[in-house]
Structure formats: C-alpha cells, structure tokens
Design an enzyme around this catalytic site. Structure first.
Site, short mmCIF file in Angstrom:
data_model
loop_
_atom_site.label_atom_id
_atom_site.label_comp_id
_atom_site.label_asym_id
_atom_site.label_seq_id
_atom_site.Cartn_x
_atom_site.Cartn_y
_atom_site.Cartn_z
N LYS A 187 -8.83 4.11 -2.09
CA LYS A 187 -9.20 3.58 -0.78
C LYS A 187 -10.48 4.25 -0.28
O LYS A 187 -10.57 5.48 -0.19
CB LYS A 187 -8.06 3.80 0.21
CG LYS A 187 -8.24 3.10 1.55
CD LYS A 187 -6.97 3.24 2.39
CE LYS A 187 -7.05 2.45 3.67
NZ LYS A 187 -5.80 2.54 4.46
N CYS A 222 -5.26 -2.23 2.65
CA CYS A 222 -5.11 -2.20 4.09
C CYS A 222 -6.42 -2.54 4.82
O CYS A 222 -7.01 -3.58 4.58
CB CYS A 222 -4.56 -0.83 4.50
SG CYS A 222 -3.76 -0.75 6.11
N GLU A 273 0.83 -1.20 0.00
CA GLU A 273 0.00 0.00 0.00
C GLU A 273 0.87 1.25 0.00
O GLU A 273 1.83 1.35 0.76
CB GLU A 273 -0.91 0.03 1.23
CG GLU A 273 -1.85 1.24 1.22
CD GLU A 273 -2.59 1.45 2.53
OE1 GLU A 273 -3.78 1.80 2.47
OE2 GLU A 273 -1.99 1.26 3.60
#
Length: 317
Positions: free
Chosen positions: A137, A171, A46
């Site tokens: 994200k 994540c 990430e």
C-alpha cells in the site's frame, strides 16, 4: 466463447483476528469452497491475514512509548506474513490444486525492508499457484500510519486471466487517480478494490471507478464484530471498552463497465458471493470512452511510474 466468461468469488469473511495460523485455515476453506462452486478467481479483503489494526483508534494509538501499543504491535508483527519464509506456500499450493487465482490482503513483514516493519500488501497468486505481484500500500490512511509503513510502486502490475486483465489496489489507494491510471495504462479491465470492511467505503467508489475506467470493479470487504476478537488478544479488555458491536459490516459488491451494479453491496453476511462476468461488456463500453486509448492525449499528459522495489540498503558485490 468460454474465455469471455469469468466466475468470481468475493470472500466476505472475518479473520481469526491477529491469529495467522487460524486465519490461513479459514482462507483455505474459502478457497476450496469457491473452487467447488466453479469460481476461477477469489478475492479477500484488505489486511485480512491476519487482520486490520482496529485497536489503534480504540486504545489511544498515538500515545508515545505506550506499553499497550508496543505489546499489541509486537503481537501483530509476530502474526504477520513473511513471504520469503514460505508463509503463503500452502495457499499457493491450494491455488494450483484448485486451478483458481487469488487476490489476498495481507500484513507483510518483508525481509527486503529489514524484516521488522509492516506493510499492507495485496498479493496476486495465479491459477498455477505462483505469486505474480505483491503490492505494498502506497500510503497508509490516518491511524494506519501508526502501525503500517508506506510501500512502493513495485506491485503496480496487471495480470492476464482468461480474456480479462486484472489489477488491484488497497482501500483508499482506490481514490488516488494516478495509481488507478497506472493500472488502466497496462490494459486493466477488471479492477480489484480491497477494503477492511464497510459499505461506507464501497458504495460510491466502486461505481465511480467502473464508470471512469469502463471496467468491471470488484470491491471486497471483510467482516469484524466484537465476537471476532479472540480471547487471547493482548489487552483485549482495553480494546473492547470503546469497540462498537460491529467494526466491519462488509459491503462487498461488483459494478459493471457501465457503472451500474452487477451486485449491490452486501451487508452483515459472512461467506462467498459468486458472480459470472462477461468480457464483451468491457468492449461495448469502451466504444464511447477509453481513458488510456481513443479518449486520451498522451502528447499532452503522461504518467511516469517508478516500479523499482525500494530498499534502504543496496550492496554492490
């Protein structure tokens, strides 16, 4: 059957922190090395390009109107990725040259959101060197919200890769059951989970997702140590005052469709981790459980997903 086997490379490396140009070179070296080892997919952690915002929790990141925060953030933005400007072109060209697919965590500064805010995005580049999805994200975590903006559902896509169908999340998105279900429902059987760098994150969720979905799960984490902070980093002295020697210890790993380890979390080792996956294992485990197939009840529960790319302004010409 050759299409049933997929050789994957987990790139557990550190960035040249907040240095876009140098980190791209390091990524390209990893891609070339993976291709030389016959890998058909390589995965990076990430926000690897150009790095995770470790400074926020180390330098009083919530202090309003802080000169330190503004200056480091500006440096971060200047080293972020503007895909529309061709910042990933050389990586795409290398993917095509090496016939290798790539999942890459980037900090994106997209023009379609004004060109100033930053997003933690997971980019999929196929073996022809074409960008097939950019997943921003959905929800930055804790201090990440001080520097990253929340994304949208546009990148909740899966992609064919030999016999496999691959998808990925960033994540702690991997703990969100509905985004996971959105990928499962599209046939995902190889799940990519990217992390900034810690077995604290990967050691439980990797096996959990594998067992829930009856899919392979690849978790890739970066490394980060105090020596990985370049001397040119703005306010480096302030960052190092509270920084531990190790900020990201890796923990990259692979779980099989039965939820057992194919590769246990690897710590403190920089480089490529190579493994070959057998698609037939997916079908074996789906015999007794398939969360979006024979073990689902869409007449009772369904998920509706908005995959429109969000923008503040829409123009009717």
């Amino acid at each position: 059957m050759k299409d049933q086997l997929l050789t994957v490379a987990l790139a557990q490396i550190s960035p040249v922190w907040l240095d876009k140009t140098a980190t791209i070179k390091k990524i390209e070296n990893s891609i070339a090395e993976a291709a030389s080892k016959k890998a058909e997919l390589i995965v990076f952690g990430e926000s690897l390009l150009p790095g995770y915002p470790f400074w926020v929790s180390l330098t009083d990141g919530a202090k309003f109107d802080s000169k330190i925060q503004k200056e480091i953030h500006a440096h971060y933005a200047q080293n972020s990725i503007v895909i529309e400007n061709g910042d990933l072109d050389t990586i795409c060209e290398l993917a095509a040259e090496c016939n290798i697919a790539i999942y890459l965590g980037i900090i994106e500064r997209p023009i379609d959101r004004g060109g100033h805010s930053l997003y933690a995005s997971l980019v999929y580049i196929d073996q022809k060197g074409e960008i097939k999805s950019v997943h921003r994200k959905l929800q930055p975590t804790y201090e990440e919200r001080l520097t990253w903006a929340p994304g949208d559902g546009n990148g909740l896509l899966v992609h064919p890769l030999k016999a496999f169908t691959v998808g990925g999340l960033n994540c702690w998105e991997n703990w969100m059951p509905l985004p996971r279900a959105a990928l499962y429902g599209q046939g995902e059987n190889l799940h990519i989970a990217v992390w900034p760098g810690s077995d604290y994150n990967t050691k439980d969720i990797t096996r959990f997702i594998a067992r829930e979905s009856r899919s392979y799960v690849i978790s890739v984490s970066s490394l980060m140590r105090t020596e990985d902070f370049p001397k040119t980093t703005p306010h480096l002295d302030e960052i190092l005052k509270k920084a531990p020697d190790v900020l990201g210890n890796g923990g990259s790993c692979i779980a099989g469709p039965d939820g057992e380890w194919v590769m246990k979390p690897v710590l403190h080792k920089e480089g490529l981790l190579i493994e070959t996956l057998d698609f037939s294992k997916v079908l074996q485990e789906r015999q007794n459980f398939d969360p979006v197939g024979h073990y689902s009840r869409p007449d009772v529960t369904q998920l509706h997903v908005n995959r429109k790319r969000q923008s503040t302004v829409r123009f009717d010409e």
